[in-house]
Design a protein around this motif. Sequence first.
Motif, PDB file in Angstrom:
ATOM      1  N   LEU A   1       0.851  -1.184   0.000  1.00 42.88           N
ATOM      2  CA  LEU A   1       0.000   0.000   0.000  1.00 42.88           C
ATOM      3  C   LEU A   1       0.889   1.236   0.000  1.00 42.88           C
ATOM      4  O   LEU A   1       1.496   1.584   1.019  1.00 42.88           O
ATOM      5  N   ARG A   2       0.966   1.880  -1.156  1.00 43.95           N
ATOM      6  CA  ARG A   2       1.797   3.086  -1.288  1.00 43.95           C
ATOM      7  C   ARG A   2       1.035   4.121  -2.099  1.00 43.95           C
ATOM      8  O   ARG A   2       0.324   3.794  -3.045  1.00 43.95           O
ATOM      9  N   ARG A   3       1.225   5.382  -1.718  1.00 38.93           N
ATOM     10  CA  ARG A   3       0.616   6.446  -2.494  1.00 38.93           C
ATOM     11  C   ARG A   3       1.434   7.733  -2.312  1.00 38.93           C
ATOM     12  O   ARG A   3       1.551   8.265  -1.211  1.00 38.93           O
ATOM     13  N   ARG A   4       2.038   8.167  -3.395  1.00 44.10           N
ATOM     14  CA  ARG A   4       2.787   9.427  -3.425  1.00 44.10           C
ATOM     15  C   ARG A   4       3.766   9.562  -2.256  1.00 44.10           C
ATOM     16  O   ARG A   4       3.760  10.554  -1.525  1.00 44.10           O
TER      17      ARG A   4
ATOM     18  N   ASN B   1      -5.801   4.925 -12.630  1.00 40.08           N
ATOM     19  CA  ASN B   1      -4.895   5.061 -11.493  1.00 40.08           C
ATOM     20  C   ASN B   1      -3.545   4.435 -11.818  1.00 40.08           C
ATOM     21  O   ASN B   1      -3.459   3.253 -12.164  1.00 40.08           O
ATOM     22  N   ALA B   2      -2.484   5.235 -11.704  1.00 38.51           N
ATOM     23  CA  ALA B   2      -1.131   4.783 -12.009  1.00 38.51           C
ATOM     24  C   ALA B   2      -0.440   4.285 -10.742  1.00 38.51           C
ATOM     25  O   ALA B   2      -0.850   4.620  -9.624  1.00 38.51           O
ATOM     26  N   PRO B   3       0.609   3.460 -10.875  1.00 38.05           N
ATOM     27  CA  PRO B   3       1.320   2.955  -9.693  1.00 38.05           C
ATOM     28  C   PRO B   3       1.691   4.064  -8.726  1.00 38.05           C
ATOM     29  O   PRO B   3       2.139   5.144  -9.129  1.00 38.05           O
ATOM     30  N   ASP B   4       1.463   3.784  -7.427  1.00 38.24           N
ATOM     31  CA  ASP B   4       1.732   4.720  -6.327  1.00 38.24           C
ATOM     32  C   ASP B   4       0.811   5.931  -6.345  1.00 38.24           C
ATOM     33  O   ASP B   4       1.071   6.929  -5.669  1.00 38.24           O
ATOM     34  N   GLY B   5      -0.281   5.862  -7.105  1.00 43.49           N
ATOM     35  CA  GLY B   5      -1.224   6.969  -7.157  1.00 43.49           C
ATOM     36  C   GLY B   5      -2.538   6.624  -6.473  1.00 43.49           C
ATOM     37  O   GLY B   5      -2.676   5.582  -5.833  1.00 43.49           O
ATOM     38  N   GLY B   6      -3.494   7.531  -6.637  1.00 43.87           N
ATOM     39  CA  GLY B   6      -4.818   7.315  -6.062  1.00 43.87           C
ATOM     40  C   GLY B   6      -5.334   8.553  -5.373  1.00 43.87           C
ATOM     41  O   GLY B   6      -4.675   9.594  -5.334  1.00 43.87           O
TER      42      GLY B   6
ATOM     43  N   CYS C   1     -21.320   4.505  -7.396  1.00 47.61           N
ATOM     44  CA  CYS C   1     -21.004   3.125  -7.783  1.00 47.61           C
ATOM     45  C   CYS C   1     -19.670   3.137  -8.515  1.00 47.61           C
ATOM     46  O   CYS C   1     -19.552   3.721  -9.591  1.00 47.61           O
ATOM     47  N   PHE C   2     -18.646   2.514  -7.927  1.00 48.24           N
ATOM     48  CA  PHE C   2     -17.312   2.433  -8.518  1.00 48.24           C
ATOM     49  C   PHE C   2     -17.097   0.995  -8.966  1.00 48.24           C
ATOM     50  O   PHE C   2     -17.289   0.051  -8.193  1.00 48.24           O
ATOM     51  N   SER C   3     -16.674   0.817 -10.215  1.00 48.97           N
ATOM     52  CA  SER C   3     -16.489  -0.521 -10.775  1.00 48.97           C
ATOM     53  C   SER C   3     -15.110  -0.651 -11.403  1.00 48.97           C
ATOM     54  O   SER C   3     -14.718   0.173 -12.229  1.00 48.97           O
ATOM     55  N   GLN C   4     -14.395  -1.693 -11.012  1.00 49.03           N
ATOM     56  CA  GLN C   4     -13.067  -1.964 -11.545  1.00 49.03           C
ATOM     57  C   GLN C   4     -13.200  -2.781 -12.829  1.00 49.03           C
ATOM     58  O   GLN C   4     -13.851  -3.833 -12.844  1.00 49.03           O
ATOM     59  N   LEU C   5     -12.597  -2.291 -13.918  1.00 51.51           N
ATOM     60  CA  LEU C   5     -12.669  -2.987 -15.191  1.00 51.51           C
ATOM     61  C   LEU C   5     -11.359  -3.660 -15.587  1.00 51.51           C
ATOM     62  O   LEU C   5     -11.354  -4.614 -16.352  1.00 51.51           O
ATOM     63  N   GLU C   6     -10.246  -3.147 -15.085  1.00 53.83           N
ATOM     64  CA  GLU C   6      -8.937  -3.753 -15.360  1.00 53.83           C
ATOM     65  C   GLU C   6      -7.995  -3.361 -14.242  1.00 53.83           C
ATOM     66  O   GLU C   6      -8.062  -2.258 -13.718  1.00 53.83           O
ATOM     67  N   GLY C   7      -7.109  -4.301 -13.855  1.00 54.69           N
ATOM     68  CA  GLY C   7      -6.182  -4.005 -12.783  1.00 54.69           C
ATOM     69  C   GLY C   7      -6.850  -4.046 -11.417  1.00 54.69           C
ATOM     70  O   GLY C   7      -7.949  -4.589 -11.256  1.00 54.69           O
ATOM     71  N   SER C   8      -6.187  -3.448 -10.429  1.00 52.66           N
ATOM     72  CA  SER C   8      -6.650  -3.550  -9.044  1.00 52.66           C
ATOM     73  C   SER C   8      -6.439  -2.236  -8.304  1.00 52.66           C
ATOM     74  O   SER C   8      -5.522  -1.465  -8.622  1.00 52.66           O
ATOM     75  N   THR C   9      -7.277  -2.007  -7.311  1.00 54.80           N
ATOM     76  CA  THR C   9      -7.125  -0.867  -6.409  1.00 54.80           C
ATOM     77  C   THR C   9      -7.437  -1.316  -4.989  1.00 54.80           C
ATOM     78  O   THR C   9      -8.222  -2.240  -4.779  1.00 54.80           O
ATOM     79  N   ALA C  10      -6.807  -0.668  -4.015  1.00 54.11           N
ATOM     80  CA  ALA C  10      -7.140  -0.886  -2.608  1.00 54.11           C
ATOM     81  C   ALA C  10      -7.961   0.294  -2.121  1.00 54.11           C
ATOM     82  O   ALA C  10      -7.724   1.441  -2.524  1.00 54.11           O
TER      83      ALA C  10
ATOM     84  N   ALA D   1      -3.632   2.869  -5.799  1.00 53.61           N
ATOM     85  CA  ALA D   1      -3.375   2.038  -6.970  1.00 53.61           C
ATOM     86  C   ALA D   1      -2.521   0.843  -6.573  1.00 53.61           C
ATOM     87  O   ALA D   1      -1.603   0.957  -5.754  1.00 53.61           O
ATOM     88  N   LEU D   2      -2.827  -0.303  -7.149  1.00 56.22           N
ATOM     89  CA  LEU D   2      -2.052  -1.518  -6.915  1.00 56.22           C
ATOM     90  C   LEU D   2      -1.451  -2.003  -8.235  1.00 56.22           C
ATOM     91  O   LEU D   2      -1.965  -1.699  -9.302  1.00 56.22           O
ATOM     92  N   GLY D   3      -0.391  -2.781  -8.142  1.00 55.79           N
ATOM     93  CA  GLY D   3       0.214  -3.334  -9.347  1.00 55.79           C
ATOM     94  C   GLY D   3       1.241  -2.409  -9.963  1.00 55.79           C
ATOM     95  O   GLY D   3       1.514  -1.314  -9.468  1.00 55.79           O
TER      96      GLY D   3
END
Length: 365
Positions: free
Chosen positions: A28-31, A224-229, A244-253, A336-338
Amino acid sequence: MFAARHLAADQEALARALRARGRRVWPLRRRGAVLGHAVEVDRTRPTPARARARWDAGEPVFLPGILGDAPARHDAAIRACLRMFARLRAGGSFLDELEARIGDDPDLRYAGSTVDRNDPREIERVFVDAEPGGAQVAKDLWAKLAWIANDESDRSLRIRFSAGLEQLEEWMTSTDLTAGWVDLFALRAFPEGNAIVGCAPLRAMLAALLRRPHRLSERILYNNAPDGGAVFHHDAEPGQLGVCFSQLEGSTAWLSLSKRRLARLLARVGFARDVRRAMQALDAGEDQPLWRLLNRDEGFTAQLAAHGALFVLHAGDSILLPSHGIDDVAWHSVLALGDRPSLAHSYGLFPRGADYPVAADPVRG
């Protein structure tokens, strides 16, 4: 029941061991803020009664796998969107990208483009008018490309669809007809949205929770890019029932819980003398110690997770964020994850009137 548990950042050896045993563990990282790890625990979808109880309490409703195989069925559109965001991040023209997507649309006409020099996050805003059959029925519909954060280290992008003057928040008073044409603009430009608005199980859940005709409007695409959010915030707006938030590709925490429960936790850890003062601090919005605690303190992140407020979303998952009022709303932040940018759509939930265009709502709520 916990969707995910927290593991301290200095427990990297344990994180590796868990991964070796097949567990999904995410840093879990962000900026620049290191907030530990998320260890996925349970992806059981809540029963209707449990979802109802959480929604009524202003708590997030996590719906793992609710979209089914829709992301796979819309994979071509999703991949095309990700490639577009990569070009935009490299300096490509948003107008050119939209022209390629809807330049030959029979109902939408280009009406101009601008850049707000007073907003360091805004990159470009494109306007269209709705003119089905040559008659104008809605004007000043727009799509705005912007950075998610005012921080050059975060390359996360978003596209928001709305209408009217944003500074005057005219979208709050838009008619259902205008809102419907904005939603059609978003859907025709980015058809992967059909994975969400056309998802019968998701729409059935929304219908059961909202108990009224509704529309999914003020649509936003998140890359969302790596280390972002996004840092902790809420979406309590007049007339808005939730998100309503829906993930279509990749992952978020996600870190999310009701404002009242967040205030109780702030009082418990000693940030505020009591819950009332904690609620006031959350309303103030200019408390830097509170901002750092919420967004950059690993210990408080662990406390949030210990209270069931940590979720990990993958492609096909949705999370619903109720908004019953300024004090009864789900607060949330996103990490952002991944190792590559992801794709998600976030739609505001609003009451729907009779003049909302049917074409914008494949599954009527």
